[in-house]
Design a protein around this motif. Structure first.
Motif, mmCIF file in Angstrom:
data_model
loop_
_atom_site.group_PDB
_atom_site.id
_atom_site.type_symbol
_atom_site.label_atom_id
_atom_site.label_comp_id
_atom_site.label_asym_id
_atom_site.label_seq_id
_atom_site.Cartn_x
_atom_site.Cartn_y
_atom_site.Cartn_z
ATOM 1 N N LYS A 299 31.333 28.805 29.832
ATOM 2 C CA LYS A 299 30.946 30.221 29.689
ATOM 3 C C LYS A 299 30.398 30.757 31.003
ATOM 4 N N MET A 300 29.592 29.949 31.700
ATOM 5 C CA MET A 300 29.103 30.365 33.017
ATOM 6 C C MET A 300 30.268 30.635 33.955
ATOM 7 N N LEU A 301 31.262 29.756 33.934
ATOM 8 C CA LEU A 301 32.430 29.926 34.796
ATOM 9 C C LEU A 301 33.167 31.211 34.441
ATOM 10 N N ALA A 302 33.364 31.460 33.159
ATOM 11 C CA ALA A 302 34.124 32.639 32.725
ATOM 12 C C ALA A 302 33.371 33.928 33.001
ATOM 13 N N ASP A 303 32.037 33.899 32.863
ATOM 14 C CA ASP A 303 31.235 35.116 33.002
ATOM 15 C C ASP A 303 30.773 35.368 34.433
ATOM 16 N N GLY A 304 30.957 34.388 35.330
ATOM 17 C CA GLY A 304 30.430 34.487 36.674
ATOM 18 C C GLY A 304 31.061 35.595 37.498
ATOM 19 N N PRO A 305 30.562 35.753 38.718
ATOM 20 C CA PRO A 305 29.670 34.836 39.447
ATOM 21 C C PRO A 305 28.176 35.112 39.281
ATOM 22 N N GLU A 306 27.796 35.961 38.317
ATOM 23 C CA GLU A 306 26.382 36.276 38.116
ATOM 24 C C GLU A 306 26.059 36.189 36.631
ATOM 25 N N LYS B 222 29.312 24.451 42.761
ATOM 26 C CA LYS B 222 29.583 24.499 44.206
ATOM 27 C C LYS B 222 28.437 25.152 44.951
ATOM 28 N N SER B 223 27.840 26.203 44.360
ATOM 29 C CA SER B 223 26.697 26.872 44.977
ATOM 30 C C SER B 223 25.940 27.641 43.908
ATOM 31 N N ILE B 224 24.646 27.849 44.160
ATOM 32 C CA ILE B 224 23.841 28.659 43.245
ATOM 33 C C ILE B 224 22.615 29.157 43.988
ATOM 34 N N GLU B 225 22.205 30.403 43.689
ATOM 35 C CA GLU B 225 21.019 30.989 44.304
ATOM 36 C C GLU B 225 20.440 32.028 43.358
ATOM 37 N N PRO C 35 17.846 35.460 36.886
ATOM 38 C CA PRO C 35 19.111 35.991 37.413
ATOM 39 C C PRO C 35 19.643 35.108 38.532
ATOM 40 N N VAL C 36 20.875 34.666 38.393
ATOM 41 C CA VAL C 36 21.451 33.751 39.379
ATOM 42 C C VAL C 36 22.854 34.225 39.784
ATOM 43 N N ARG C 37 23.223 33.870 41.012
ATOM 44 C CA ARG C 37 24.584 34.026 41.521
ATOM 45 C C ARG C 37 25.095 32.639 41.868
ATOM 46 N N TYR C 38 26.325 32.334 41.464
ATOM 47 C CA TYR C 38 26.779 30.950 41.569
ATOM 48 C C TYR C 38 28.295 30.879 41.716
ATOM 49 N N SER C 39 28.750 29.698 42.084
ATOM 50 C CA SER C 39 30.175 29.403 42.136
ATOM 51 C C SER C 39 30.386 28.042 41.460
ATOM 52 N N LEU C 40 31.325 28.013 40.506
ATOM 53 C CA LEU C 40 31.616 26.790 39.752
ATOM 54 C C LEU C 40 33.071 26.388 39.939
ATOM 55 N N ARG C 41 33.313 25.113 39.747
ATOM 56 C CA ARG C 41 34.702 24.632 39.730
ATOM 57 C C ARG C 41 35.114 24.304 38.306
#
Length: 411
Positions: free
Chosen positions: A134-141, A382-385, A405-411
């Motif tokens: 779900k995080m991957l689908a809803d990202g990158p925030e 891959k990254s998160i902040e 609240p986070v911004r991220y990149s997932l594989r």
């Protein structure tokens, strides 16, 4: 015998807003551990109590459950809250002392033993994957707390109870209102009476569950509670509802706070995230550190059954002590560099689950959920902040982050 102390810093323990300001809270608790580890607290709207802030003292009191009882004041609430709780007749596991506590605890114990946890792990792992997907689908925030952390453990504990998925959102709303009664975002009004509708709604819902499970027993924890007998007698309505209440609420909010607090710890300490990513065998230790770091249960209360003393300070029979878990878990005498988030910390004798006969019934499940979630997330991250300012719940009992609240990149 030392002179009884009263230090103004201890007043933070009766201030819900202080728990939403962690630097302020920890500064006060650090001062208390060093200067007034047993401090009497007298503030408006609360009955007086003694604040216990050292790890060793918390452990000693937890061990001596005959001298320090849970009843009649198991958690810190206002005088009005104490009176309302007594009038409602709620008697959950945290309200009971032995032998009643032992008999009631046994009803649910088998559902949290290793065999049951092994059977549940497949479902927990599936849900962990679902929510990372779900995080991957809803990202990158996203707001990690509201979109991920509150829902994943809710699905787990409701599945264990056997509550239909269509009712999950209702349970989430009620648990946030009950545990967020001091927080402006979640509370229903300005007085304890304003929280009564949420409590009555929870009572009404679970009374219906009891009736249904008694008529048609099923293979779930709710059925075990509904059909339990003590000394040959079925549980009363208030006893069954009290049992559901503690499982549904404590089994949800505490794990949610740990998962969100754990992720915040990894974001703030990228070296520890890299360390964990490079060695997933550290996950059991990292799980314990996240639990220590978040300490979702901030305190429990105990009442002295007879005159005694703590660290030389006299405590009279009938007086209450507040066991500050959040302070004990940052105690410099119990932990090396306690304000450092260390995913490899060992030993880690935190008291986040309590100790002794009242050790958290669902500790194994909470550990499994945290472990499963981060075992799924960390290799794919891959990254998160941070993508804004984290916000904590105002509380004096159970809580943690309410927004992350986070911004991220997932594989």
């Amino acid at each position: 015998m030392s002179t009884p102390t009263m230090d103004d810093a201890a007043k933070v323990l009766a201030d819900p807003q202080a728990y939403a300001d962690e630097p302020k809270l920890h500064a006060a608790l650090t001062h208390l551990r060093a200067n007034a580890p047993v401090s009497r607290v007298e503030v408006p709207n609360y009955r007086p109590f003694w604040a216990i802030t050292k790890h060793a003292d918390v452990m000693d009191i937890e061990r001596n459950n005959a001298l320090f009882t849970n009843w009649p004041r198991p958690v810190l609430t206002t005088t009005e809250g104490d009176e309302m709780s007594a009038a409602a007749g709620v008697r959950t596991l945290i309200h009971l002392d032995d032998p009643q506590h032992r008999a009631m605890r046994a009803i649910g114990a088998d559902w949290f033993r290793p065999k049951a946890m092994r059977a549940l792990k497949v479902r927990v792992d599936e849900l962990a994957t679902t929510y990372v997907d779900k995080m991957l689908a809803d990202g990158p925030e996203c707001d990690f707390v509201q979109e991920i952390a509150v829902n994943y453990p809710l699905f787990v504990i409701m599945s264990l109870l056997g509550i239909p998925e269509s009712d999950f959102s209702r349970m989430l709303k009620l648990t946030q209102e009950l545990f967020g009664s001091d927080d402006s975002e979640f509370k229903l009004g300005s007085s304890n009476e304003d929280q009564l509708p949420a409590l009555l709604d929870m009572f009404g819902y679970f009374n219906g569950v009891t009736a249904a499970r008694r008529e048609h027993p099923t293979e779930d924890l709710a059925s075990a509670i509904a059909n339990a007998r003590i000394d040959g007698e079925p549980l009363s309505d208030i006893e069954t509802v009290s049992y559901y209440l503690i499982v549904a609420t404590a089994g949800h909010d505490t794990t949610s706070a740990t998962i969100s607090g754990g992720l915040h710890g990894l974001i703030d300490n990228p070296d520890q995230l890299d360390r964990l990513r490079g060695n997933l065998d550290l996950m059991p230790l990292a799980t314990e550190e996240m639990i220590r770091w978040a300490t979702p249960v901030k305190e429990f209360m105990r009442t002295a059954a007879e005159d005694t003393e703590v660290r030389g300070v006299p405590i009279e029979a009938g007086e209450s002590v507040l066991l500050s878990y959040v302070s004990a878990n940052r105690d410099e005498d119990a932990f090396t560099d306690p304000f450092h988030f260390d995913v490899g910390r060992e030993p880690n004798k935190h008291v986040a689950f309590g100790y002794g006969v009242h050790f958290c019934l669902g500790a194994a499940l909470a550990r499994m959920e945290v472990n499963s979630f981060f075992t799924e997330l960390v290799p794919r991250l891959k990254s998160i902040e941070l993508n804004g300012d984290p916000e904590h719940v105002a509380t004096t009992f159970v809580g943690g982050l309410k927004h992350l609240p986070v911004r991220y990149s997932l594989r």
